[in-house]
Write a protein that holds these residues in place. Structure first.
Motif, PDB file in Angstrom:
ATOM      1  N   ASP A   1       0.827  -1.214   0.000  1.00 24.98           N
ATOM      2  CA  ASP A   1       0.000   0.000   0.000  1.00 24.98           C
ATOM      3  C   ASP A   1       0.858   1.258   0.000  1.00 24.98           C
ATOM      4  OD1 ASP A   1       0.932  -0.508   2.554  1.00 24.98           O
ATOM      5  OD2 ASP A   1      -0.903   0.109   3.568  1.00 24.98           O
ATOM      6  N   LEU A   2       2.085   1.171   0.532  1.00 17.85           N
ATOM      7  CA  LEU A   2       3.004   2.313   0.530  1.00 17.85           C
ATOM      8  C   LEU A   2       3.941   2.294  -0.667  1.00 17.85           C
ATOM      9  CD1 LEU A   2       4.085   2.297   4.304  1.00 17.85           C
ATOM     10  CD2 LEU A   2       2.337   3.741   3.231  1.00 17.85           C
ATOM     11  N   GLY A   3       3.940   1.180  -1.404  1.00 20.40           N
ATOM     12  CA  GLY A   3       4.810   1.071  -2.565  1.00 20.40           C
ATOM     13  C   GLY A   3       6.263   0.813  -2.228  1.00 20.40           C
ATOM     14  N   CYS A   4       6.532   0.282  -1.031  1.00 24.96           N
ATOM     15  CA  CYS A   4       7.923   0.079  -0.627  1.00 24.96           C
ATOM     16  C   CYS A   4       8.023  -1.037   0.401  1.00 24.96           C
ATOM     17  CB  CYS A   4       8.516   1.378  -0.082  1.00 24.96           C
ATOM     18  SG  CYS A   4       7.649   2.061   1.348  1.00 24.96           S
ATOM     19  N   TYR A   5       9.266  -1.357   0.784  1.00 21.74           N
ATOM     20  CA  TYR A   5       9.490  -2.362   1.811  1.00 21.74           C
ATOM     21  C   TYR A   5      10.667  -1.946   2.673  1.00 21.74           C
ATOM     22  CZ  TYR A   5      13.002  -4.258  -1.499  1.00 21.74           C
ATOM     23  OH  TYR A   5      14.061  -4.430  -2.362  1.00 21.74           O
ATOM     24  N   LEU A   6      10.679  -2.453   3.895  1.00 25.23           N
ATOM     25  CA  LEU A   6      11.724  -2.148   4.855  1.00 25.23           C
ATOM     26  C   LEU A   6      12.619  -3.358   5.031  1.00 25.23           C
ATOM     27  CD1 LEU A   6      11.374  -0.411   8.303  1.00 25.23           C
ATOM     28  CD2 LEU A   6      12.344  -2.702   8.204  1.00 25.23           C
ATOM     29  N   GLN A   7      13.929  -3.110   5.021  1.00 21.78           N
ATOM     30  CA  GLN A   7      14.886  -4.153   5.337  1.00 21.78           C
ATOM     31  C   GLN A   7      15.682  -3.732   6.567  1.00 21.78           C
ATOM     32  OE1 GLN A   7      17.152  -4.557   1.654  1.00 21.78           O
ATOM     33  NE2 GLN A   7      16.162  -6.509   1.235  1.00 21.78           N
ATOM     34  N   THR A   8      15.883  -4.660   7.476  1.00 21.56           N
ATOM     35  CA  THR A   8      16.675  -4.392   8.665  1.00 21.56           C
ATOM     36  C   THR A   8      17.461  -5.638   9.020  1.00 21.56           C
ATOM     37  OG1 THR A   8      16.607  -3.639  10.980  1.00 21.56           O
ATOM     38  CG2 THR A   8      14.822  -5.064  10.249  1.00 21.56           C
ATOM     39  N   GLU A   9      18.515  -5.454   9.769  1.00 17.76           N
ATOM     40  CA  GLU A   9      19.349  -6.589  10.169  1.00 17.76           C
ATOM     41  C   GLU A   9      18.530  -7.630  10.917  1.00 17.76           C
ATOM     42  OE1 GLU A   9      22.619  -6.745  13.521  1.00 17.76           O
ATOM     43  OE2 GLU A   9      23.411  -5.715  11.752  1.00 17.76           O
ATOM     44  N   LEU A  10      17.814  -7.187  11.952  1.00 23.19           N
ATOM     45  CA  LEU A  10      16.941  -8.051  12.739  1.00 23.19           C
ATOM     46  C   LEU A  10      15.749  -7.241  13.231  1.00 23.19           C
ATOM     47  CD1 LEU A  10      19.631  -9.837  14.976  1.00 23.19           C
ATOM     48  CD2 LEU A  10      18.352 -10.896  13.101  1.00 23.19           C
ATOM     49  N   LEU A  11      14.607  -7.898  13.325  1.00 24.90           N
ATOM     50  CA  LEU A  11      13.416  -7.218  13.843  1.00 24.90           C
ATOM     51  C   LEU A  11      13.652  -6.644  15.229  1.00 24.90           C
ATOM     52  CD1 LEU A  11      10.521  -9.697  12.933  1.00 24.90           C
ATOM     53  CD2 LEU A  11      10.982  -7.487  11.864  1.00 24.90           C
TER      54      LEU A  11
ATOM     55  N   ASN B   1      16.504  -5.656  16.723  1.00 24.42           N
ATOM     56  CA  ASN B   1      17.495  -4.603  16.991  1.00 24.42           C
ATOM     57  C   ASN B   1      17.342  -3.371  16.112  1.00 24.42           C
ATOM     58  OD1 ASN B   1      18.785  -5.154  14.514  1.00 24.42           O
ATOM     59  ND2 ASN B   1      20.374  -6.409  15.443  1.00 24.42           N
ATOM     60  N   GLY B   2      16.604  -3.473  15.010  1.00 27.85           N
ATOM     61  CA  GLY B   2      16.345  -2.305  14.179  1.00 27.85           C
ATOM     62  C   GLY B   2      17.589  -1.669  13.594  1.00 27.85           C
ATOM     63  N   CYS B   3      18.655  -2.445  13.389  1.00 24.68           N
ATOM     64  CA  CYS B   3      19.897  -1.890  12.844  1.00 24.68           C
ATOM     65  C   CYS B   3      19.842  -1.820  11.320  1.00 24.68           C
ATOM     66  CB  CYS B   3      21.088  -2.743  13.274  1.00 24.68           C
ATOM     67  SG  CYS B   3      21.460  -2.653  15.030  1.00 24.68           S
ATOM     68  N   ASN B   4      20.488  -0.798  10.781  1.00 24.26           N
ATOM     69  CA  ASN B   4      20.646  -0.642   9.326  1.00 24.26           C
ATOM     70  C   ASN B   4      19.302  -0.722   8.595  1.00 24.26           C
ATOM     71  OD1 ASN B   4      23.514  -0.557   9.599  1.00 24.26           O
ATOM     72  ND2 ASN B   4      23.549  -2.799   9.739  1.00 24.26           N
ATOM     73  N   ILE B   5      18.357   0.095   9.030  1.00 20.44           N
ATOM     74  CA  ILE B   5      17.038   0.101   8.390  1.00 20.44           C
ATOM     75  C   ILE B   5      17.118   0.828   7.051  1.00 20.44           C
ATOM     76  CG2 ILE B   5      14.669   0.939   8.543  1.00 20.44           C
ATOM     77  CD1 ILE B   5      14.800   0.549  11.535  1.00 20.44           C
ATOM     78  N   ARG B   6      16.723   0.134   6.011  1.00 23.01           N
ATOM     79  CA  ARG B   6      16.680   0.713   4.673  1.00 23.01           C
ATOM     80  C   ARG B   6      15.268   0.585   4.115  1.00 23.01           C
ATOM     81  NH1 ARG B   6      20.313  -3.703   2.806  1.00 23.01           N
ATOM     82  NH2 ARG B   6      19.560  -4.500   4.805  1.00 23.01           N
ATOM     83  N   ILE B   7      14.809   1.626   3.470  1.00 22.84           N
ATOM     84  CA  ILE B   7      13.505   1.618   2.820  1.00 22.84           C
ATOM     85  C   ILE B   7      13.740   1.617   1.315  1.00 22.84           C
ATOM     86  CG2 ILE B   7      11.254   2.707   2.595  1.00 22.84           C
ATOM     87  CD1 ILE B   7      11.867   1.908   5.442  1.00 22.84           C
ATOM     88  N   ARG B   8      13.202   0.613   0.639  1.00 23.82           N
ATOM     89  CA  ARG B   8      13.400   0.487  -0.804  1.00 23.82           C
ATOM     90  C   ARG B   8      12.045   0.442  -1.497  1.00 23.82           C
ATOM     91  NH1 ARG B   8      17.286  -4.277  -2.340  1.00 23.82           N
ATOM     92  NH2 ARG B   8      17.535  -2.944  -4.191  1.00 23.82           N
TER      93      ARG B   8
END
Length: 357
Positions: free
Chosen positions: A42-52, A54-61
């Motif tokens: 619905d937002l047209g994107c996805y979130l990638q993170t190292e681990l749910l 710890n929330g490290c290195n969050i990237r939105i693509r």
């Protein structure tokens, strides 16, 4: 904010929850070699993170246009493929932002219409939540090596089910501790291996996540001016009223501070948070929303505007001028153009925004 619609209607307090996958089409979660991935079509994107957790290195693509609108998204540690299930077929890609290596196959009839899909160590699992069963297959096209398991009643209330290595994982709400995810060995829930909470920076991306990090949505009329006529004759009052109209961008933009938006994203800083906030208001009250559409409101940065007003006040009477506002937690974040007068110091009864069916 004066009196919210929910308070005026006498409804019970809302604790809020993540929106389950069934009520948020196009949302899914999986783990692959790139980390944990949360898809929001619905937002047209996805979130990638190292681990749910710890929330490290969050990237939105961004999602490639062809990869939008999937019913389910499945990935697995140890393989590059991502499976996008839509209707009676599925698409296999190696990158959701580029559609790399795309192939399309038909789903075997036994593999269709599942409520949740996942994969652990080469085996697909399909959960039919209402039927209380788990179907395990090695090939979605042929339903090869099909095995049916019962879904234990105590695990019927998962919001999302997915695979992490050899573990079947489910996310559910805990009354005391909020959103948690639980790792069970194998598809039979033989053993609870571990459980974790979800990092707040990751929760914010989930549908309904703002409820858990910022508070439930509120809406209602706020009295912004009171007019008095203490004389014995009617008087006409004509003046300009200063209104704040628009979206309190700065109050919400902190959500994105620990997110890195990829170069392919067309949204500017703060625009993604705006979309997430707007969707939050449209969710049901049980998920911390208000079940109202706000697309037609002014979502530009809130500014003060002048509104010309002319009214007649009866002798010895007051008039109260109200503005409709929406907030998350106790902070107003959207100031609507709707204003209304009342003769008593009680907010108007109507909700000026269209309701979600």
């Amino acid at each position: 904010m004066a009196q919210s619609d929910s308070a005026r209607e006498g409804s019970r307090p809302v604790t809020g929850s993540l929106v389950p996958r069934k009520d948020s089409p196009g949302t899914d979660i999986f783990r692959n070699d790139d980390g944990d991935c949360i898809v929001r079509s619905d937002l047209g994107c996805y979130l990638q993170t190292e681990l749910l957790e710890n929330g490290c290195n969050i990237r939105i693509r961004r999602l490639h246009p062809v990869c939008l609108g999937g019913d389910h998204y499945v990935g697995c540690v140890g393989e590059p493929n991502i499976y996008i299930i839509k209707g009676s077929s599925y698409r296999v890609v190696q990158d959701l932002s580029t559609d790399k290596g795309a192939r399309v196959f038909e789903l075997h009839p036994k593999c269709r219409d599942g409520d949740h899909y996942g994969k652990i160590y080469g085996t697909f699992f399909i959960i039919f939540q209402n039927q209380g069963i788990i179907c395990s297959v090695t090939d979605l096209r042929t339903a090869e090596h099909e095995i049916i398991f019962l879904l234990p009643p105590e695990h019927h209330n998962g919001l999302y089910y997915f695979g992490i290595g050899k573990f079947l994982t489910l996310i559910k709400m805990d009354e005391k501790w909020g959103a948690q995810f639980f790792l069970y060995l194998g598809l039979r829930f033989e053993k609870l291996e571990s459980f974790y909470s979800i990092h707040p920076d990751v929760l914010n991306f989930f549908p309904g996540g703002l409820t858990l990090t910022k508070g439930v949505s509120i809406s209602g009329w706020k009295c912004i001016k009171t007019l008095h006529n203490d004389s014995d004759s009617p008087i006409t009052w004509s003046d300009k009223v200063i209104l704040k109209v628009g979206y309190a961008k700065q109050k919400m933009s902190t959500i994105e501070h620990n997110w890195s938006l990829s170069a392919g994203m067309s949204l500017k800083a703060g625009e993604l948070t705006k979309l997430i906030t707007r969707f939050q208001f449209s969710f049901k009250a049980e998920y911390g929303g208000r079940s109202i559409h706000t697309e037609q409101e002014d979502w530009n940065e809130a500014e003060e505007e002048e509104e010309s007003v002319q009214v007649t006040l009866e002798p010895k009477k007051n008039l109260y001028l109200w503005q409709y506002q929406l907030g998350i937690g106790q902070e107003p974040v959207l100031f609507c153009r709707d204003i209304q007068f009342t003769k008593e110091n009680n907010p108007p009864d109507r909700i000026p925004l269209p309701l979600v069916p």
